[in-house]
Design a protein around this motif. Structure first.
Motif, short mmCIF file in Angstrom:
data_model
loop_
_atom_site.label_atom_id
_atom_site.label_comp_id
_atom_site.label_asym_id
_atom_site.label_seq_id
_atom_site.Cartn_x
_atom_site.Cartn_y
_atom_site.Cartn_z
N ILE A 36 7.05 0.20 -4.64
CA ILE A 36 5.88 -0.51 -5.18
C ILE A 36 5.49 0.06 -6.55
N ASN A 37 6.46 0.70 -7.20
CA ASN A 37 6.29 1.23 -8.56
C ASN A 37 5.19 2.28 -8.67
N ILE A 38 5.07 3.12 -7.64
CA ILE A 38 4.11 4.23 -7.66
C ILE A 38 4.93 5.52 -7.74
N LEU A 41 13.23 8.19 12.35
CA LEU A 41 13.01 9.59 12.72
C LEU A 41 13.45 10.56 11.62
N GLU A 42 14.51 10.21 10.90
CA GLU A 42 15.02 11.13 9.88
C GLU A 42 14.10 11.26 8.66
N PHE A 43 13.09 10.40 8.57
CA PHE A 43 12.17 10.44 7.44
C PHE A 43 10.76 10.90 7.83
N HIS A 97 10.99 11.51 1.16
CA HIS A 97 11.09 10.08 1.46
C HIS A 97 9.84 9.32 0.97
N LEU A 98 8.69 9.96 1.03
CA LEU A 98 7.47 9.32 0.55
C LEU A 98 7.61 8.96 -0.93
N VAL A 99 8.17 9.87 -1.71
CA VAL A 99 8.39 9.62 -3.14
C VAL A 99 9.27 8.38 -3.31
N LYS A 100 10.35 8.31 -2.54
CA LYS A 100 11.28 7.17 -2.61
C LYS A 100 10.60 5.88 -2.13
N GLN A 101 9.87 5.97 -1.04
CA GLN A 101 9.19 4.80 -0.47
C GLN A 101 8.18 4.21 -1.45
N VAL A 115 0.83 -1.20 0.00
CA VAL A 115 0.00 0.00 0.00
C VAL A 115 0.87 1.26 0.00
N CYS A 116 1.83 1.34 0.94
CA CYS A 116 2.63 2.57 1.08
C CYS A 116 4.09 2.41 0.71
#
Length: 104
Positions: free
Chosen positions: A98-100, A78-80, A90-94, A7-8
């Motif tokens: 999942i190829n989003i 914590l750093e993210f 970091h959200l973009v990287k995370q 999901v994330c």
């Protein structure tokens, strides 16, 4: 070994969201709060359900729209995070796990 949340994209699941028989783990993602086997069981009309992938997409979209709040910030690096939310970079990287791509 950590598993990736479908999901994330967080790589913090203790077991795979679904096993080789496609049965859910019922684990709750410490990042997005999605519970496999519960939150993916979405009935849209009587007897008609979203596919798991559709349920993941709907949940993900709302989670991001609501600010990507971290369910258990004490288990998330914590750093993210800032104020209990995944920082945008970091959200973009995370999500790439999942190829989003949310940069488009």
């Amino acid at each position: 070994m950590n598993y990736i949340c479908p999901v994330c994209g967080h790589d913090g699941l203790e077991e795979s969201a679904y096993n080789e028989y496609k049965l859910p783990s019922f684990e709750i993602c410490s990042c997005c709060r999605f519970q496999f086997g519960d939150d993916d069981d979405v009935e849209i009309t009587e007897g008609v359900f979203l596919s798991r992938e559709e349920a993941h997409a709907v949940y993900r979209k709302k989670w991001i729209k609501d600010g990507a709040e971290i369910f258990q910030p004490e288990y998330y690096p914590l750093e993210f995070q800032v104020n209990g939310r995944v920082i945008k970079q970091h959200l973009v990287k995370q999500l790439k796990n999942i190829n989003i791509d949310i940069t488009k």
